[in-house]
Design an enzyme around this catalytic site. Structure first.
Site, PDB file in Angstrom:
ATOM      1  N   ASP A  95       0.840  -1.191   0.000  1.00  0.00           N
ATOM      2  CA  ASP A  95       0.000   0.000   0.000  1.00  0.00           C
ATOM      3  C   ASP A  95       0.874   1.240   0.000  1.00  0.00           C
ATOM      4  O   ASP A  95       1.908   1.281   0.677  1.00  0.00           O
ATOM      5  CB  ASP A  95      -0.825   0.036   1.298  1.00  0.00           C
ATOM      6  N   LYS A 125      -0.587  -0.387  -4.238  1.00  0.00           N
ATOM      7  CA  LYS A 125      -2.024  -0.100  -4.228  1.00  0.00           C
ATOM      8  C   LYS A 125      -2.229   1.347  -3.791  1.00  0.00           C
ATOM      9  O   LYS A 125      -1.579   1.800  -2.851  1.00  0.00           O
ATOM     10  CB  LYS A 125      -2.756  -1.047  -3.276  1.00  0.00           C
ATOM     11  N   GLU A 194     -14.124  -1.834  -1.632  1.00  0.00           N
ATOM     12  CA  GLU A 194     -14.327  -1.964  -0.176  1.00  0.00           C
ATOM     13  C   GLU A 194     -15.678  -1.393   0.239  1.00  0.00           C
ATOM     14  O   GLU A 194     -16.024  -0.254  -0.101  1.00  0.00           O
ATOM     15  CB  GLU A 194     -13.192  -1.245   0.581  1.00  0.00           C
TER      16      GLU A 194
HETATM   17  O1  KIV Z   1      -4.774  -1.545   4.155  1.00  0.00           O
HETATM   18  C1  KIV Z   1      -5.372  -2.591   3.934  1.00  0.00           C
HETATM   19  O2  KIV Z   1      -5.215  -3.599   4.644  1.00  0.00           O
HETATM   20  C2  KIV Z   1      -6.301  -2.623   2.814  1.00  0.00           C
HETATM   21  C3  KIV Z   1      -7.175  -3.816   2.661  1.00  0.00           C
HETATM   22  C4  KIV Z   1      -8.153  -3.931   3.759  1.00  0.00           C
HETATM   23  C5  KIV Z   1      -7.821  -3.846   1.333  1.00  0.00           C
HETATM   24  O3  KIV Z   1      -6.354  -1.702   2.075  1.00  0.00           O
END
Ligand code: KIV
Length: 276
Positions: A95, A125, A194
């Site tokens: 992320d 992401k 989500e």
């Molecule tokens: O940060 C995270 O764990 C997420 C998932 C819940 C999709 O973005």
């Protein structure tokens, strides 16, 4: 792999972005799970998940923040590196934390490159729809695989005034569908959906060629993602409706730690067996 690559410690990645796209074509569901450290990543990988996501839920689950907002690039990088050491087969996605990609395309590319070069992530992401189209476009053009994230975007918690389900009225449902199509057009290889209604995620999934990965978005997504602490029952805070807890490890850990404490205090541990 060349000798030079081997000496840099690189491993061939078994599950790749094109493999993920193939899963969608073959209508095979995709399994994603978060992890934040070496042991968790190793266990998830060994159990055969397709994607290990070092989510910025790191901030909540491992670092004790109340939201994902405070998570820094340094924190993400530290944990992505740890997970890289544990993941041998799954696709490792990192992320991008709040503030690391919103200000400029240059920031997004620089920070994503760091998560890939130093952290060993195979993809990143980012949260957002049409407003980040140009960023996704440029990132994918320069070889950064981007996973989108729409619906409830936890990094917008302050704008929403809480973590609220999205896409419940026609206008916002239409916007989410448009956002998904734009992200695909700009090059995203997958999109997390989500906390949106199951009917909407079903419609979005059937409109796209790239896979959708749902969390609180119903069964028709092309895959599902859950948070490590949630499925194992080790987060002491609130449990959301979308969570399925498969085991109560929190309870088992409590019993184990109490037994250990009792034995130390009662002088029954360590015994000769545990001594040199
Ligand atoms: O940060 C995270 O764990 C997420 C998932 C819940 C999709 O973005």
């Amino acid at each position: 792999m060349t000798g030079a690559n081997k000496s840099l410690g690189e491993r061939p990645h078994k599950f790749t972005v094109p493999d993920l796209l193939l899963r969608k074509q073959q209508q095979q569901k995709i399994v994603a799970l978060t992890a934040y450290d070496y042991s968790a990543a190793r266990l998830a990988d060994r159990a055969g998940v397709d994607i290990v996501l070092v989510g910025d839920t790191l901030g909540i689950m491992s670092l004790g923040y109340s939201t994902t907002i405070p998570v820094t690039m340094e924190e993400m990088l530290h944990h992505v590196k740890a997970c890289r050491r544990g993941v041998h087969s799954a696709l490792l996605v990192a992320d991008m934390p709040f503030g690391s990609y919103q200000a400029s395309v240059e920031d997004a590319i620089r920070n994503a490159a760091q998560l890939m070069k130093e952290g060993g992530a195979q993809a990143v992401k980012i949260e957002g729809g049409s407003e980040i189209a140009a960023t996704v476009h440029r990132m994918t053009q320069v070889g950064i695989p981007v996973m989108g994230h729409i619906g409830l975007q936890p990094q917008s918690v302050n704008a929403y005034g809480g973590n609220k389900a999205q896409g419940r009225d026609t206008e916002s449902a239409n916007q989410l569908l448009k956002d998904a199509i734009i992200l695909q057009k700009e090059g995203a290889f997958s999109i997390v959906l989500e906390a949106i209604p199951a009917d909407l995620s079903s419609e979005i999934s059937s409109c796209l060629n790239i896979p959708t990965i749902g969390i609180g978005a119903g069964p028709e997504c092309d895959g599902q993602v859950q948070v490590w602490h949630d499925i194992l029952g080790i987060y002491p805070g609130k449990r959301y409706r979308h969570v399925k807890q498969y085991v109560d490890l929190g309870e088992q850990i409590d019993v184990a730690i109490r037994s250990y404490s009792d034995e130390v205090r009662g002088k029954s541990f360590p015994t000769k067996e545990h001594s040199l």
